[in-house]
Design an enzyme around this catalytic site. Sequence first.
Site, PDB file in Angstrom:
ATOM      1  N   ASP A 142       9.457  90.264 186.103  1.00  0.00           N
ATOM      2  CA  ASP A 142       9.253  91.395 187.006  1.00  0.00           C
ATOM      3  C   ASP A 142       8.287  92.407 186.367  1.00  0.00           C
ATOM      4  O   ASP A 142       8.029  92.372 185.158  1.00  0.00           O
ATOM      5  CB  ASP A 142      10.613  92.046 187.285  1.00  0.00           C
ATOM      6  CG  ASP A 142      10.488  93.330 188.075  1.00  0.00           C
ATOM      7  OD1 ASP A 142       9.922  93.293 189.178  1.00  0.00           O
ATOM      8  OD2 ASP A 142      10.958  94.379 187.577  1.00  0.00           O
ATOM      9  N   ASP A 186       7.680  96.546 187.402  1.00  0.00           N
ATOM     10  CA  ASP A 186       8.147  97.915 187.175  1.00  0.00           C
ATOM     11  C   ASP A 186       9.616  97.932 186.748  1.00  0.00           C
ATOM     12  O   ASP A 186      10.473  97.358 187.423  1.00  0.00           O
ATOM     13  CB  ASP A 186       7.950  98.763 188.431  1.00  0.00           C
ATOM     14  CG  ASP A 186       7.929 100.256 188.130  1.00  0.00           C
ATOM     15  OD1 ASP A 186       8.153 100.629 186.970  1.00  0.00           O
ATOM     16  OD2 ASP A 186       7.677 101.046 189.052  1.00  0.00           O
TER      17      ASP A 186
END
Length: 256
Positions: free
Chosen positions: A11, A13
């Site tokens: 991922d 953020d």
Amino acid sequence: MQKKYKAYFIDLDGTLYRGKEKIPAAARFIARLQAAGIPFLVLTNNTTQTPETVARNLTANYDMKIAPENVYTAGLATADYLKRLNLGKKVYAIGELGLKQAILNQGFSFDEYRPDYVVVGLDWNVTYRKFEKATLAIQRGAKFIGTNADTNLPNERGLVPGAGSVIALVERSTQQKATYVGKPEPIMLEAALAHFGLDKSEAIMVGDNYNTDIMAGINTGVDTLLVYTGYSKPADIEQVAVKPTYEVENLDQWEV
């Protein structure tokens, strides 16, 4: 006992950075993967940006040497999904450049009136007329695709509407549920596995958000690594029925 994996899905953020804040352990983690020659893809539900823009941002601002081919956005996953469905070549899309460019790159063309697919994602300049065209095309039989179900996005002003909020309007106006591509649905992660030609037992999903990143892995049958540098907290995980495969405070604690 920590297992060894042939590929990593990571991922953005909260995992590789926090907003504009660097996470030094994340940069070291990427460097270790690269030194070991372990392939990885950065998976993001963001469809507004191209892989080139995402890679340039990570390289310039977060001390990671990331190439565009290491980035897999929900926009790319959506375009790949349309190609696999093979229901036609005409698309009406509500979205930004990252989504539209991905669709064009897969050989589709845009048609406002008789599309085979209606694809709805985040659009900074969405209007009533765009919603109207999408609604009417779906009512005429176009396949309804949503890029991702994220209802809100965090920014400096607070939690602003995300793609899921835009898609929800079309769901209400058509009385149809969209087929969602991005995390936590399995479509995106399945496509990432196919990209490397790997079985789901050979890869791991790394993220900070149990509801999106970790649930994407759980829904796909892929092992998961939850890192506590972003959204989810240890207290949250005490309440969930299905735990992540692994949990770490930061990515320095993980051996690749």
